[in-house]
Design a protein around this motif. Structure first.
Motif, PDB file in Angstrom:
ATOM      1  N   ILE A  21       0.839  -1.208   0.000  1.00 41.89           N
ATOM      2  CA  ILE A  21       0.000   0.000   0.000  1.00 41.89           C
ATOM      3  C   ILE A  21       0.869   1.252   0.000  1.00 41.89           C
ATOM      4  O   ILE A  21       0.538   2.251  -0.642  1.00 41.89           O
ATOM      5  N   GLN A  22       2.002   1.200   0.697  1.00 43.38           N
ATOM      6  CA  GLN A  22       2.919   2.342   0.689  1.00 43.38           C
ATOM      7  C   GLN A  22       3.403   2.605  -0.735  1.00 43.38           C
ATOM      8  O   GLN A  22       3.495   3.752  -1.172  1.00 43.38           O
ATOM      9  N   GLY A  23       3.702   1.539  -1.476  1.00 44.81           N
ATOM     10  CA  GLY A  23       4.107   1.690  -2.876  1.00 44.81           C
ATOM     11  C   GLY A  23       2.992   2.281  -3.717  1.00 44.81           C
ATOM     12  O   GLY A  23       3.235   3.149  -4.569  1.00 44.81           O
ATOM     13  N   ASP A  24       1.764   1.814  -3.480  1.00 39.54           N
ATOM     14  CA  ASP A  24       0.606   2.367  -4.196  1.00 39.54           C
ATOM     15  C   ASP A  24       0.445   3.846  -3.881  1.00 39.54           C
ATOM     16  O   ASP A  24       0.156   4.653  -4.764  1.00 39.54           O
ATOM     17  N   LEU A  25       0.631   4.201  -2.621  1.00 41.11           N
ATOM     18  CA  LEU A  25       0.499   5.587  -2.195  1.00 41.11           C
ATOM     19  C   LEU A  25       1.537   6.459  -2.893  1.00 41.11           C
ATOM     20  O   LEU A  25       1.222   7.553  -3.378  1.00 41.11           O
ATOM     21  N   ASP A  26       2.765   5.963  -2.970  1.00 39.77           N
ATOM     22  CA  ASP A  26       3.818   6.711  -3.655  1.00 39.77           C
ATOM     23  C   ASP A  26       3.446   6.962  -5.115  1.00 39.77           C
ATOM     24  O   ASP A  26       3.645   8.063  -5.644  1.00 39.77           O
ATOM     25  N   LYS A  27       2.885   5.940  -5.766  1.00 40.38           N
ATOM     26  CA  LYS A  27       2.470   6.096  -7.168  1.00 40.38           C
ATOM     27  C   LYS A  27       1.345   7.104  -7.290  1.00 40.38           C
ATOM     28  O   LYS A  27       1.338   7.939  -8.198  1.00 40.38           O
ATOM     29  N   LEU A  28       0.372   7.025  -6.377  1.00 38.56           N
ATOM     30  CA  LEU A  28      -0.748   7.968  -6.408  1.00 38.56           C
ATOM     31  C   LEU A  28      -0.272   9.403  -6.208  1.00 38.56           C
ATOM     32  O   LEU A  28      -0.748  10.320  -6.874  1.00 38.56           O
ATOM     33  N   GLU A  29       0.657   9.596  -5.283  1.00 36.12           N
ATOM     34  CA  GLU A  29       1.189  10.935  -5.055  1.00 36.12           C
ATOM     35  C   GLU A  29       1.908  11.449  -6.294  1.00 36.12           C
ATOM     36  O   GLU A  29       1.807  12.622  -6.643  1.00 36.12           O
ATOM     37  N   PHE A  30       2.623  10.567  -6.982  1.00 36.98           N
ATOM     38  CA  PHE A  30       3.384  10.951  -8.172  1.00 36.98           C
ATOM     39  C   PHE A  30       2.450  11.440  -9.277  1.00 36.98           C
ATOM     40  O   PHE A  30       2.764  12.405  -9.964  1.00 36.98           O
ATOM     41  N   VAL A  31       1.304  10.780  -9.434  1.00 38.11           N
ATOM     42  CA  VAL A  31       0.375  11.165 -10.497  1.00 38.11           C
ATOM     43  C   VAL A  31      -0.731  12.092  -9.985  1.00 38.11           C
ATOM     44  O   VAL A  31      -1.725  12.321 -10.665  1.00 38.11           O
ATOM     45  N   LYS A  32      -0.541  12.596  -8.774  1.00 36.86           N
ATOM     46  CA  LYS A  32      -1.498  13.526  -8.151  1.00 36.86           C
ATOM     47  C   LYS A  32      -2.876  12.887  -7.989  1.00 36.86           C
ATOM     48  O   LYS A  32      -3.901  13.525  -8.155  1.00 36.86           O
ATOM     49  N   GLY A  33      -2.870  11.601  -7.641  1.00 35.25           N
ATOM     50  CA  GLY A  33      -4.127  10.881  -7.423  1.00 35.25           C
ATOM     51  C   GLY A  33      -4.652  11.093  -6.014  1.00 35.25           C
ATOM     52  O   GLY A  33      -4.047  11.769  -5.189  1.00 35.25           O
TER      53      GLY A  33
END
Length: 60
Positions: A21-33
């Motif tokens: 989930i931390q990895g998913d969160l990092d991806k979401l932050e990167f794409v401004k999700g």
């Protein structure tokens, strides 16, 4: 009450979920999700990890 082995397995699962989930969160932050759902899941997992660790302390 769960056995020490069961608690250790649960702790490993929770840590794995947390990492994913931390990895998913990092991806979401990167794409401004939208990150609020992932953040809530991390908070819930942190609580569960703490509870399992507390139970494991009884075996030490």
């Amino acid at each position: 009450m769960a056995t020490k082995t069961e608690l250790e397995q649960k702790l490993d699962e929770l840590k794995s979920d947390y990492t994913r989930i931390q990895g998913d969160l990092d991806k979401l932050e990167f794409v401004k999700g939208r990150v609020s759902s992932a953040e809530e899941q991390l908070i819930r997992l942190e609580r569960e990890i703490a509870e399992v660790r507390k139970e494991l302390e009884q075996y030490n």
